[in-house]
Write an enzyme that holds these catalytic residues in place. Structure first.
Site, PDB file in Angstrom:
ATOM      1  N   ARG A  53       0.850  -1.202   0.000  1.00  7.38           N
ATOM      2  CA  ARG A  53       0.000   0.000   0.000  1.00  7.38           C
ATOM      3  C   ARG A  53       0.882   1.248   0.000  1.00  7.38           C
ATOM      4  NH1 ARG A  53      -1.606   2.907   4.421  1.00  7.38           N
ATOM      5  NH2 ARG A  53      -0.601   1.402   5.786  1.00  7.38           N
ATOM      6  N   CYS A  92       5.345  -7.794   6.460  1.00 12.35           N
ATOM      7  CA  CYS A  92       5.096  -8.863   7.442  1.00 12.35           C
ATOM      8  C   CYS A  92       4.754 -10.173   6.737  1.00 12.35           C
ATOM      9  CB  CYS A  92       3.965  -8.481   8.398  1.00 12.35           C
ATOM     10  SG  CYS A  92       4.451  -7.141   9.496  1.00 12.35           S
ATOM     11  N   HIS A 118       0.608 -10.578  14.734  1.00 13.01           N
ATOM     12  CA  HIS A 118       0.471  -9.118  14.637  1.00 13.01           C
ATOM     13  C   HIS A 118       0.000  -8.548  15.977  1.00 13.01           C
ATOM     14  CE1 HIS A 118       0.548  -8.739  10.076  1.00 13.01           C
ATOM     15  NE2 HIS A 118       1.250  -7.700  10.491  1.00 13.01           N
TER      16      HIS A 118
HETATM   17  N1  PCA Z   1       3.890  -4.198  10.188  1.00 11.32           N
HETATM   18  C1  PCA Z   1       3.922  -4.204   8.747  1.00 11.32           C
HETATM   19  C2  PCA Z   1       5.381  -4.307   8.393  1.00 11.32           C
HETATM   20  C3  PCA Z   1       6.124  -3.963   9.631  1.00 11.32           C
HETATM   21  C4  PCA Z   1       5.135  -4.009  10.697  1.00 11.32           C
HETATM   22  O1  PCA Z   1       5.363  -3.874  11.902  1.00 11.32           O
HETATM   23  C5  PCA Z   1       3.047  -5.280   8.131  1.00 11.32           C
HETATM   24  O2  PCA Z   1       2.016  -5.642   8.738  1.00 11.32           O
HETATM   25  O3  PCA Z   1       3.330  -5.755   7.025  1.00 11.32           O
END
Ligand code: PCA
Length: 391
Positions: free
Chosen positions: A89, A142, A166
């Site tokens: 994005r 991620c 996450h």
């Molecule tokens: N979240 C991003 C990349 C680094 C992070 O902490 C993600 O969800 O891709």
């Protein structure tokens, strides 16, 4: 004692902090029986996984848990799947902005996490913190790291456990849309996740596809467990048999005892009795592999599968209905191999080579099952000839 690498990310987009790294960095060096290496990853499609891979090659951990920020989520989310696509994005911290680009043309479309997602969520929820399973790790850095980690595990480190979690934004973060989660709670949740994964990893290695030489102690161990099962099940169990490779003298096998409980039906009473003994029923394993050409009656292959209580030695407990094709199959297979040591020897050899040569342990039964069917067809001929009956 086992070892783990746990990673967090540096800040990205307009944020000045990333709670994933702050929480990871606040974890103690030892969690239960697990020695932790904490690693900061750059938000970079090019360098994040490279840094992780270097650390994995150096430390050879049992477990890898990666974490990142999902600012719009309100709970800790354990990712179930990583997909083979980069579709950003916003640019990463190197200014790189891939759009709909396959991560690896030689890799599958997706990988499932090997972390015990459900158990992690339950443990975190029990501690009063919000947790859920997520079916998308996004298509940003991620997901890229998770995908490549699982690809590495599938191809080079089949005994390693790995996956991604996450975390939400913290309440202080500017632009935070949800209520956020205090950093101390995120840290606590990650610590619980490490504990669950570390327990799982110990068990996982013990029951992996490592094939060992025949152990003459297996029948005795079976007898003891079967007696306890018979005790707990009373007349719900019509018979309890030692099946699978550990039931054939001389055959090399995984150190997991297969047990078949024959019942007249799969009902609530049975489930309650098994649960009371500490067994857990698998929601996924509800049918056996169906041999080629025998798929016209799927109910003939229906079963319940139970995992042993964690305090007990590893067993696979299959509950099948009397008279069904899948109830007959393992008994005939066992008796045929017991009566034909040369088949048993060749089959043991096949298993050893499969285990040694298949990089992805999940494909082991895929290849093994049809090979077992080949033996089974020979066993059926033998059964007709000698008028075999399960004694
Ligand atoms: N979240 C991003 C990349 C680094 C992070 O902490 C993600 O969800 O891709």
């Amino acid at each position: 004692m086992n070892t783990a690498i746990i990673t967090g990310f540096e800040p990205f987009d307009s944020d000045s902090i990333n709670p994933s790294w702050l929480a990871v960095n606040a974890l103690p060096e030892r969690v239960g029986a697990c020695q932790l290496t904490r690693l900061l990853l750059p938000v970079s499609f090019k360098n994040a996984f490279a840094r992780l891979e270097e650390a994995i090659d150096t430390c050879r951990p049992d477990l890898v848990i990666c974490t990142g920020l999902a600012a719009r989520r309100t709970s800790i989310t354990v990712e179930r799947v990583a997909i083979n696509i980069d579709d950003a994005r916003i640019p990463d911290n190197d200014g790189f902005h891939p759009i709909e680009r396959r991560i690896d043309y030689a890799a599958p479309d997706a990988y499932f996490s090997c972390l015990p997602a459900r158990a992690i969520c339950e443990k975190i929820s029990e501690a009063g913190l919000p947790a859920a399973i997520s079916d998308s790790a996004g298509t940003y850095v991620c997901n890229n790291v998770m995908f490549r980690l699982l690809h590495l595990i599938a191809n080079r480190y089949p005994k390693m456990l790995g996956g991604f979690i996450h975390v939400p934004a913290t309440p202080e973060m500017p632009g935070n849309e949800g209520p956020g989660m205090p950093l101390a709670d995120i840290t606590r949740a990650l610590q619980l996740a490490v504990e669950v994964c570390s327990d799982h990893s110990t068990h996982w290695q013990g029951s992996k596809r490592r094939i060992v030489e025949y152990n003459p102690g297996w029948p005795g161990e079976f007898k003891e467990i079967a007696a306890q099962l018979q005790n707990g099940l009373g007349n719900l169990a019509l018979r309890i048999d030692h099946i699978g490779s550990t039931s054939v003298p001389g055959l090399a096998a995984k150190d997991v005892i297969d047990i078949q409980i024959t019942v007249s039906e799969l009902n609530e009473q049975l489930l309650a009795a098994m649960t009371a003994m500490g067994y857990t029923r698998s929601e996924i394993a509800t049918s056996d592999h169906i041999p080629a050409g025998m798929s016209d009656k799927p109910h003939e292959w229906q079963k319940w599968f139970f995992k042993a209580p964690t305090s007990q030695r590893p067993t696979n407990t299959h509950v099948r209905i009397a008279g069904r094709a899948n109830q007959r199959y393992p008994l005939l297979f066992r008796d045929f191999l017991r009566a034909h040591p040369s088949y048993a020897k060749s089959y043991g050899e096949l298993k050893k080579r499969l285990a040694a040569n298949l990089a992805n342990s999940r494909t082991y039964p895929d290849v093994k099952d049809p090979a077992v069917d080949l033996i089974y067809h020979a066993a059926e001929n033998w059964a007709t000839r000698i008028c075999w009956q399960s004694e």
